[in-house]
Design a protein around this motif. Sequence first.
Motif, PDB file in Angstrom:
ATOM      1  N   LEU A  37      19.597  20.054  -8.974  1.00 28.91           N
ATOM      2  CA  LEU A  37      18.786  20.254 -10.891  1.00 28.91           C
ATOM      3  C   LEU A  37      17.384  19.488 -10.230  1.00 28.91           C
ATOM      4  N   MET A  38      17.763  18.625  -9.140  1.00 30.66           N
ATOM      5  CA  MET A  38      15.793  17.788  -9.151  1.00 30.66           C
ATOM      6  C   MET A  38      15.480  18.396  -8.263  1.00 30.66           C
ATOM      7  N   ALA A  39      15.946  19.399  -7.499  1.00 30.59           N
ATOM      8  CA  ALA A  39      14.812  20.046  -6.293  1.00 30.59           C
ATOM      9  C   ALA A  39      14.464  21.428  -7.378  1.00 30.59           C
ATOM     10  N   ASP A  40      15.759  22.095  -8.214  1.00 34.14           N
ATOM     11  CA  ASP A  40      15.385  23.054  -9.297  1.00 34.14           C
ATOM     12  C   ASP A  40      14.369  23.036 -10.209  1.00 34.14           C
ATOM     13  N   ALA A  41      14.132  21.710 -11.037  1.00 34.96           N
ATOM     14  CA  ALA A  41      13.552  21.127 -11.935  1.00 34.96           C
ATOM     15  C   ALA A  41      11.486  20.942 -11.086  1.00 34.96           C
ATOM     16  N   GLN A  42      12.153  20.434 -10.247  1.00 37.32           N
ATOM     17  CA  GLN A  42      10.466  20.216  -9.768  1.00 37.32           C
ATOM     18  C   GLN A  42      10.017  21.506  -9.427  1.00 37.32           C
ATOM     19  N   ARG A  43      10.537  22.017  -8.627  1.00 41.17           N
ATOM     20  CA  ARG A  43       9.993  23.703  -8.053  1.00 41.17           C
ATOM     21  C   ARG A  43       9.704  23.663  -9.578  1.00 41.17           C
ATOM     22  N   GLU A  44      10.236  24.513 -10.863  1.00 42.87           N
ATOM     23  CA  GLU A  44       9.501  24.673 -12.254  1.00 42.87           C
ATOM     24  C   GLU A  44       8.611  24.236 -12.584  1.00 42.87           C
ATOM     25  N   LEU A  45       9.032  22.416 -12.662  1.00 41.34           N
ATOM     26  CA  LEU A  45       7.848  21.861 -13.624  1.00 41.34           C
ATOM     27  C   LEU A  45       6.530  21.516 -12.505  1.00 41.34           C
ATOM     28  N   ASN A  46       6.930  21.358 -11.627  1.00 42.04           N
ATOM     29  CA  ASN A  46       5.364  21.217 -10.645  1.00 42.04           C
ATOM     30  C   ASN A  46       5.038  19.743 -10.734  1.00 42.04           C
ATOM     31  N   SER A  47       6.135  18.927 -11.354  1.00 36.45           N
ATOM     32  CA  SER A  47       5.871  17.312 -11.705  1.00 36.45           C
ATOM     33  C   SER A  47       6.010  16.979  -9.837  1.00 36.45           C
ATOM     34  N   THR A  48       5.322  15.182 -10.063  1.00 33.61           N
ATOM     35  CA  THR A  48       5.572  14.241  -9.528  1.00 33.61           C
ATOM     36  C   THR A  48       6.883  13.667  -9.402  1.00 33.61           C
ATOM     37  N   ASP A  82      31.215  11.516  -7.531  1.00 31.35           N
ATOM     38  CA  ASP A  82      32.164  11.513  -6.453  1.00 31.35           C
ATOM     39  C   ASP A  82      30.868  13.274  -5.613  1.00 31.35           C
ATOM     40  N   PRO A  83      30.675  13.169  -4.401  1.00 29.73           N
ATOM     41  CA  PRO A  83      30.255  14.078  -3.746  1.00 29.73           C
ATOM     42  C   PRO A  83      29.549  15.007  -3.973  1.00 29.73           C
ATOM     43  N   ILE A  84      30.653  16.146  -4.907  1.00 22.01           N
ATOM     44  CA  ILE A  84      30.407  17.241  -5.373  1.00 22.01           C
ATOM     45  C   ILE A  84      29.299  16.934  -6.624  1.00 22.01           C
ATOM     46  N   VAL A  85      29.308  16.311  -7.339  1.00 19.38           N
ATOM     47  CA  VAL A  85      28.224  15.955  -8.690  1.00 19.38           C
ATOM     48  C   VAL A  85      27.439  15.719  -8.001  1.00 19.38           C
ATOM     49  N   CYS A  86      27.253  14.679  -6.778  1.00 15.32           N
ATOM     50  CA  CYS A  86      26.501  14.440  -5.913  1.00 15.32           C
ATOM     51  C   CYS A  86      25.694  14.981  -5.883  1.00 15.32           C
ATOM     52  N   SER A  87      25.888  16.084  -5.126  1.00 19.14           N
ATOM     53  CA  SER A  87      25.148  17.997  -5.419  1.00 19.14           C
ATOM     54  C   SER A  87      24.369  18.153  -6.446  1.00 19.14           C
ATOM     55  N   VAL A  88      25.092  18.252  -7.379  1.00 17.74           N
ATOM     56  CA  VAL A  88      24.430  18.750  -8.191  1.00 17.74           C
ATOM     57  C   VAL A  88      23.458  18.636  -9.328  1.00 17.74           C
ATOM     58  N   ILE A  89      23.636  17.295  -8.733  1.00 14.00           N
ATOM     59  CA  ILE A  89      21.868  17.046  -9.694  1.00 14.00           C
ATOM     60  C   ILE A  89      21.591  16.194  -8.544  1.00 14.00           C
ATOM     61  N   ASP A  90      21.483  17.480  -6.919  1.00 10.97           N
ATOM     62  CA  ASP A  90      20.240  17.207  -6.090  1.00 10.97           C
ATOM     63  C   ASP A  90      19.386  18.379  -5.770  1.00 10.97           C
ATOM     64  N   ASP A 119       1.128  -1.007  -0.268  1.00 10.19           N
ATOM     65  CA  ASP A 119      -0.288  -0.290  -0.305  1.00 10.19           C
ATOM     66  C   ASP A 119       1.183   0.967  -0.117  1.00 10.19           C
ATOM     67  N   LEU A 120       0.732   2.005  -0.869  1.00 11.04           N
ATOM     68  CA  LEU A 120       1.837   3.083  -1.259  1.00 11.04           C
ATOM     69  C   LEU A 120       0.549   4.366  -2.163  1.00 11.04           C
ATOM     70  N   THR A 121       0.680   5.393  -1.339  1.00 15.90           N
ATOM     71  CA  THR A 121       0.540   6.634  -2.152  1.00 15.90           C
ATOM     72  C   THR A 121       1.811   7.484  -2.243  1.00 15.90           C
ATOM     73  N   LEU A 122       1.645   7.768  -3.358  1.00 15.69           N
ATOM     74  CA  LEU A 122       2.991   8.860  -3.886  1.00 15.69           C
ATOM     75  C   LEU A 122       1.955  10.256  -4.121  1.00 15.69           C
ATOM     76  N   GLU A 123       3.360  10.972  -3.400  1.00 11.24           N
ATOM     77  CA  GLU A 123       2.195  12.372  -3.637  1.00 11.24           C
ATOM     78  C   GLU A 123       1.830  13.050  -4.001  1.00 11.24           C
ATOM     79  N   SER A 124       1.566  13.538  -5.240  1.00 12.43           N
ATOM     80  CA  SER A 124       1.501  14.244  -6.795  1.00 12.43           C
ATOM     81  C   SER A 124       2.312  15.843  -5.986  1.00 12.43           C
ATOM     82  N   GLY A 125       3.247  15.741  -7.324  1.00 12.16           N
ATOM     83  CA  GLY A 125       3.947  17.784  -7.432  1.00 12.16           C
ATOM     84  C   GLY A 125       4.998  17.652  -6.247  1.00 12.16           C
ATOM     85  N   LYS A 126       5.154  16.573  -5.039  1.00 13.98           N
ATOM     86  CA  LYS A 126       6.599  16.286  -4.554  1.00 13.98           C
ATOM     87  C   LYS A 126       7.550  15.252  -4.897  1.00 13.98           C
ATOM     88  N   ILE A 127       8.414  15.643  -4.730  1.00  8.52           N
ATOM     89  CA  ILE A 127      10.016  14.219  -4.125  1.00  8.52           C
ATOM     90  C   ILE A 127       9.847  13.372  -3.315  1.00  8.52           C
TER      91      ILE A 127
END
Length: 249
Positions: free
Chosen positions: A179-190, A169-177, A21-29
């Motif tokens: 990017l994900m946060a910024d893109a989700q805010r811009e797209l408002n995607s799930t 590596d940790p620096i690139v990981c932070s870059v990806i993190d 049983d799982l509900t993945l929330e809309s418009g969230k990460i």
Amino acid sequence: MIEFDNVYKSFGKFHVLKGLDLTLESGKINFVIGRSGSGKSVLLKHILGFIKPDSGNICIDGQDTAGYKEQDWQVLRRRFGMLFQDAALFDFMTVRQNVAFPLIENTRKHSDEINEIVSRKLELVGLKNHDSKLPSELSGGMRKRVAFARAIATDPDFVLFDEPTTGLDPIVCSVIDNLMADAQRELNSTFVVISHDMKATFKIAHKIFMLYNGEIVAQGTPDEIQQTGDPLVRQFIEGHLTGPFEIFY
């Protein structure tokens, strides 16, 4: 919203999902965490219809997918973007061609508009000056950023991530993190993220779900998960050798 209702899935004698049983929330990460082999990737394949449940229901935006035929899934998948663990770029295509691929395949946009969108996405991930390169000419982190740009090229309603920072590596990981946060805010995607990276999980997740033995055993905000007293969750997020998990050497 993506909902699993009492979903079971087995492969022979191996029971992977046991009444999930799982509900993945809309418009969230949404982050799904858990040990290797706990069924996280199987969960993603169910969302995309590549695997069908033995029983139970999976609803996407309120629509039960149980009766979907392949053509129905093909239409639904156009609403999804996907970032694979190994990036899965087309080696024979340039960076620009890779990012343009879903736009060419899934939209009727004119070539000029596609080029404009691709340029914008590549600028977002910091690769606008690398568009003519082949994947073999890029570092691992750059390939992952190209794959990210491709995953969001069509501004999808849902984006699925399978271990997006593995091998970086940790620096690139932070870059990806970021990017994900910024893109989700811009797209408002799930966003649905499968990950073992607890630093990223606590940094950008809106909701965290822990999968264990085919079921969700804990869920909550990053603060709630970090403050839990559940010994199973504590052992996983802190990486202790002793606790409820069986450790094999």
